[in-house]
Design a protein around this motif. Structure first.
Motif, PDB file in Angstrom:
ATOM      1  N   TYR A 195       0.825  -1.210   0.000  1.00  0.00           N
ATOM      2  CA  TYR A 195       0.000   0.000   0.000  1.00  0.00           C
ATOM      3  C   TYR A 195       0.861   1.261   0.000  1.00  0.00           C
ATOM      4  CZ  TYR A 195      -3.625  -3.347   1.188  1.00  0.00           C
ATOM      5  OH  TYR A 195      -4.486  -4.428   1.170  1.00  0.00           O
ATOM      6  N   PRO A 196       0.511   2.243  -0.841  1.00  0.00           N
ATOM      7  CA  PRO A 196       1.290   3.480  -0.942  1.00  0.00           C
ATOM      8  C   PRO A 196       1.427   4.227   0.382  1.00  0.00           C
ATOM      9  CG  PRO A 196      -0.270   3.317  -2.760  1.00  0.00           C
ATOM     10  CD  PRO A 196      -0.599   2.212  -1.800  1.00  0.00           C
ATOM     11  N   ASN A 197       0.393   4.142   1.234  1.00  0.00           N
ATOM     12  CA  ASN A 197       0.466   4.863   2.517  1.00  0.00           C
ATOM     13  C   ASN A 197       1.232   4.078   3.588  1.00  0.00           C
ATOM     14  OD1 ASN A 197      -1.328   2.861   3.245  1.00  0.00           O
ATOM     15  ND2 ASN A 197      -3.087   4.221   3.480  1.00  0.00           N
ATOM     16  N   GLY A 198       1.653   2.853   3.265  1.00  0.00           N
ATOM     17  CA  GLY A 198       2.475   2.073   4.185  1.00  0.00           C
ATOM     18  C   GLY A 198       1.757   1.570   5.422  1.00  0.00           C
ATOM     19  N   LEU A 199       0.437   1.597   5.408  1.00  0.00           N
ATOM     20  CA  LEU A 199      -0.330   1.152   6.579  1.00  0.00           C
ATOM     21  C   LEU A 199      -0.575  -0.358   6.521  1.00  0.00           C
ATOM     22  CD1 LEU A 199      -3.001   3.992   6.998  1.00  0.00           C
ATOM     23  CD2 LEU A 199      -0.957   3.577   8.389  1.00  0.00           C
ATOM     24  N   ALA A 200      -0.057  -1.047   7.526  1.00  0.00           N
ATOM     25  CA  ALA A 200      -0.271  -2.495   7.633  1.00  0.00           C
ATOM     26  C   ALA A 200      -1.118  -2.814   8.865  1.00  0.00           C
ATOM     27  CB  ALA A 200       1.060  -3.224   7.722  1.00  0.00           C
ATOM     28  N   VAL A 201      -1.003  -1.980   9.907  1.00  0.00           N
ATOM     29  CA  VAL A 201      -1.749  -2.156  11.158  1.00  0.00           C
ATOM     30  C   VAL A 201      -2.587  -0.902  11.389  1.00  0.00           C
ATOM     31  CG1 VAL A 201      -1.578  -2.611  13.626  1.00  0.00           C
ATOM     32  CG2 VAL A 201       0.147  -3.542  12.073  1.00  0.00           C
ATOM     33  N   VAL A 202      -3.884  -1.091  11.532  1.00  0.00           N
ATOM     34  CA  VAL A 202      -4.776   0.065  11.665  1.00  0.00           C
ATOM     35  C   VAL A 202      -5.799  -0.170  12.777  1.00  0.00           C
ATOM     36  CG1 VAL A 202      -4.554   0.748   9.246  1.00  0.00           C
ATOM     37  CG2 VAL A 202      -6.349  -0.859   9.913  1.00  0.00           C
ATOM     38  N   LEU A 203      -6.476   0.890  13.141  1.00  0.00           N
ATOM     39  CA  LEU A 203      -7.583   0.821  14.092  1.00  0.00           C
ATOM     40  C   LEU A 203      -8.894   0.831  13.317  1.00  0.00           C
ATOM     41  CD1 LEU A 203      -6.431   3.466  16.730  1.00  0.00           C
ATOM     42  CD2 LEU A 203      -6.082   0.988  16.809  1.00  0.00           C
ATOM     43  N   VAL A 204      -9.929   0.334  13.969  1.00  0.00           N
ATOM     44  CA  VAL A 204     -11.274   0.467  13.412  1.00  0.00           C
ATOM     45  C   VAL A 204     -11.800   1.819  13.884  1.00  0.00           C
ATOM     46  CG1 VAL A 204     -13.627  -0.430  13.398  1.00  0.00           C
ATOM     47  CG2 VAL A 204     -11.687  -2.016  13.423  1.00  0.00           C
ATOM     48  N   LYS A 205     -12.096   2.682  12.917  1.00  0.00           N
ATOM     49  CA  LYS A 205     -12.569   4.023  13.250  1.00  0.00           C
ATOM     50  C   LYS A 205     -13.952   4.253  12.678  1.00  0.00           C
ATOM     51  CE  LYS A 205      -7.892   5.990  13.302  1.00  0.00           C
ATOM     52  NZ  LYS A 205      -7.007   7.064  12.764  1.00  0.00           N
ATOM     53  N   ARG A 206     -14.870   4.679  13.532  1.00  0.00           N
ATOM     54  CA  ARG A 206     -16.259   4.932  13.125  1.00  0.00           C
ATOM     55  C   ARG A 206     -16.862   3.727  12.401  1.00  0.00           C
ATOM     56  NH1 ARG A 206     -17.731  10.181  13.809  1.00  0.00           N
ATOM     57  NH2 ARG A 206     -16.028  11.671  14.203  1.00  0.00           N
ATOM     58  N   GLY A 207     -16.534   2.549  12.911  1.00  0.00           N
ATOM     59  CA  GLY A 207     -17.108   1.318  12.385  1.00  0.00           C
ATOM     60  C   GLY A 207     -16.505   0.850  11.073  1.00  0.00           C
ATOM     61  N   ALA A 208     -15.342   1.425  10.694  1.00  0.00           N
ATOM     62  CA  ALA A 208     -14.727   1.043   9.419  1.00  0.00           C
ATOM     63  C   ALA A 208     -13.236   0.812   9.590  1.00  0.00           C
ATOM     64  CB  ALA A 208     -14.976   2.120   8.366  1.00  0.00           C
ATOM     65  N   CYS A 209     -12.690   0.011   8.693  1.00  0.00           N
ATOM     66  CA  CYS A 209     -11.245  -0.249   8.684  1.00  0.00           C
ATOM     67  C   CYS A 209     -10.504   1.056   8.447  1.00  0.00           C
ATOM     68  CB  CYS A 209     -10.921  -1.258   7.586  1.00  0.00           C
ATOM     69  SG  CYS A 209      -9.154  -1.421   7.220  1.00  0.00           S
ATOM     70  N   GLY A 210      -9.488   1.319   9.261  1.00  0.00           N
ATOM     71  CA  GLY A 210      -8.716   2.551   9.123  1.00  0.00           C
ATOM     72  C   GLY A 210      -7.810   2.572   7.912  1.00  0.00           C
ATOM     73  N   GLY A 211      -7.772   1.470   7.168  1.00  0.00           N
ATOM     74  CA  GLY A 211      -6.933   1.416   5.977  1.00  0.00           C
ATOM     75  C   GLY A 211      -7.725   1.574   4.697  1.00  0.00           C
ATOM     76  N   CYS A 212      -8.762   0.738   4.529  1.00  0.00           N
ATOM     77  CA  CYS A 212      -9.545   0.776   3.285  1.00  0.00           C
ATOM     78  C   CYS A 212     -10.937   1.375   3.485  1.00  0.00           C
ATOM     79  CB  CYS A 212      -9.669  -0.625   2.700  1.00  0.00           C
ATOM     80  SG  CYS A 212     -10.638  -1.773   3.709  1.00  0.00           S
ATOM     81  N   PHE A 213     -11.271   1.661   4.748  1.00  0.00           N
ATOM     82  CA  PHE A 213     -12.552   2.302   5.112  1.00  0.00           C
ATOM     83  C   PHE A 213     -13.775   1.441   4.825  1.00  0.00           C
ATOM     84  CE2 PHE A 213      -9.527   5.602   3.639  1.00  0.00           C
ATOM     85  CZ  PHE A 213      -9.201   6.127   4.889  1.00  0.00           C
ATOM     86  N   SER A 214     -13.556   0.138   4.712  1.00  0.00           N
ATOM     87  CA  SER A 214     -14.692  -0.778   4.561  1.00  0.00           C
ATOM     88  C   SER A 214     -15.321  -1.012   5.929  1.00  0.00           C
ATOM     89  CB  SER A 214     -14.228  -2.116   3.971  1.00  0.00           C
ATOM     90  OG  SER A 214     -13.690  -1.932   2.682  1.00  0.00           O
ATOM     91  N   ALA A 215     -16.636  -1.178   5.932  1.00  0.00           N
ATOM     92  CA  ALA A 215     -17.369  -1.361   7.193  1.00  0.00           C
ATOM     93  C   ALA A 215     -16.954  -2.655   7.886  1.00  0.00           C
ATOM     94  CB  ALA A 215     -18.862  -1.370   6.926  1.00  0.00           C
ATOM     95  N   VAL A 216     -16.820  -2.582   9.207  1.00  0.00           N
ATOM     96  CA  VAL A 216     -16.496  -3.755  10.017  1.00  0.00           C
ATOM     97  C   VAL A 216     -17.715  -4.074  10.874  1.00  0.00           C
ATOM     98  CG1 VAL A 216     -14.974  -4.716  11.773  1.00  0.00           C
ATOM     99  CG2 VAL A 216     -14.065  -3.104  10.087  1.00  0.00           C
ATOM    100  N   PRO A 217     -18.303  -5.276  10.722  1.00  0.00           N
ATOM    101  CA  PRO A 217     -19.521  -5.621  11.474  1.00  0.00           C
ATOM    102  C   PRO A 217     -19.322  -5.499  12.987  1.00  0.00           C
ATOM    103  CG  PRO A 217     -19.065  -7.246   9.765  1.00  0.00           C
ATOM    104  CD  PRO A 217     -17.860  -6.353   9.841  1.00  0.00           C
ATOM    105  N   PRO A 218     -20.396  -5.177  13.720  1.00  0.00           N
ATOM    106  CA  PRO A 218     -20.318  -5.001  15.177  1.00  0.00           C
ATOM    107  C   PRO A 218     -19.713  -6.197  15.915  1.00  0.00           C
ATOM    108  CG  PRO A 218     -22.399  -4.165  14.363  1.00  0.00           C
ATOM    109  CD  PRO A 218     -21.735  -4.837  13.216  1.00  0.00           C
ATOM    110  N   GLN A 219     -20.118  -7.424  15.526  1.00  0.00           N
ATOM    111  CA  GLN A 219     -19.604  -8.610  16.204  1.00  0.00           C
ATOM    112  C   GLN A 219     -18.097  -8.742  15.989  1.00  0.00           C
ATOM    113  OE1 GLN A 219     -21.067 -10.760  18.409  1.00  0.00           O
ATOM    114  NE2 GLN A 219     -18.932 -11.398  18.624  1.00  0.00           N
ATOM    115  N   ARG A 220     -17.662  -8.403  14.791  1.00  0.00           N
ATOM    116  CA  ARG A 220     -16.225  -8.471  14.494  1.00  0.00           C
ATOM    117  C   ARG A 220     -15.470  -7.406  15.301  1.00  0.00           C
ATOM    118  NH1 ARG A 220     -13.690 -11.437  10.890  1.00  0.00           N
ATOM    119  NH2 ARG A 220     -11.691 -10.806   9.965  1.00  0.00           N
TER     120      ARG A 220
END
Length: 252
Positions: A195-220
């Protein structure tokens, strides 16, 4: 108790990965400030090296042509000696047959002399063209060297401005890497390279992956918070280290 120990271990692994990511992101930020300068310097260095190789090739070709000229001049001298020798022999011939044979030899050597002169002129013409090529290429080389010097100075200024911070971060990175397992470090480095931004480890922010911004289900998200196992984003493969809590500020 065993379950708690496992949970703590996973949490520590994720914490170590996140710390390493934060350091690498800070280093990426410093490199980003330098923009395309490092790449421009490398490109100019490669171009200068290529031009120098080309000039060296031209000079070698000139040297070979000069050797050929020397060979042809020597050949002409040898032919001249033979002509003089045959002319002396003509003075002592006993019959027309010998005279004609020697005359043919003289003509042959004179042709060799003419051919040597012709080749010499051709080689001299080629040398002139090669020297013109060298002159033009050297002019281009000097221009590109000046460009390279200017870019290097510009880059050195930027490096000097952030050198201390970069060195501290590099030292911190060396320490942080020691706390990351080898089996996690390899995929971490691979993800950073993907990835161009060099992000391999991210936080879930506002219910989405901090890297690709795809939604992360509540249970996950709940599983990520529990930190009982390492969980990756189903869409981009980045490691999801934690879920960022949203702090609501009450309005009075």
């Amino acid at each position: 108790m065993a379950a708690v120990a496992t949970e703590t271990t996973i949490a520590q692994k994720l914490e170590a990965l996140l710390k390493l990511q934060n350091i690498d992101s800070a280093l990426d930020g410093i490199k980003k400030m330098r923009g395309d300068l490092p790449e421009e310097v490398r490109d100019l260095e490669d171009e200068v090296a290529g031009i120098e190789t080309r000039i060296s090739k031209f000079n070698k070709e000139i040297a070979i042509l000069e050797e050929d000229i020397t060979k042809n001049r020597n050949a002409k001298k040898e032919a001249e000696k033979l002509v003089n020798k045959y002319k002396d022999q003509q003075m002592n011939v006993r019959n027309n047959r010998e005279y004609d044979a020697i005359s043919k030899e003289i003509e042959l050597q004179q042709l060799e002399m003419e051919l040597a002169d012709k080749r010499t002129r051709e080689f001299e013409f080629k040398i002139l063209n090669k020297k013109d090529d060298v002159s033009e290429t050297e002019t281009r080389l000097n221009t590109r060297k000046k460009d390279l010097d200017a870019k290097r100075k510009e880059l050195n200024v930027l490096i000097a401005e952030s050198e201390e911070d970069e060195q501290k971060l590099m030292n911190n990175r060396d320490k942080a890497v020691k706390f990351v397992e080898e089996r996690l470090l390899r995929p971490y480095d691979k993800l950073r390279g993907n990835y161009p931004n060099g992000l391999a480890v991210v936080l879930v922010k506002r219910g989405a992956c901090g890297g690709c911004f795809s939604a992360v289900p509540p249970q996950r998200q709940a599983d990520i918070k529990d930190k009982k196992r390492i969980i990756v984003c189903e869409h981009c493969g980045r490691i999801l280290a934690d879920v960022e809590d949203i702090v609501f500020i009450s309005k009075k």
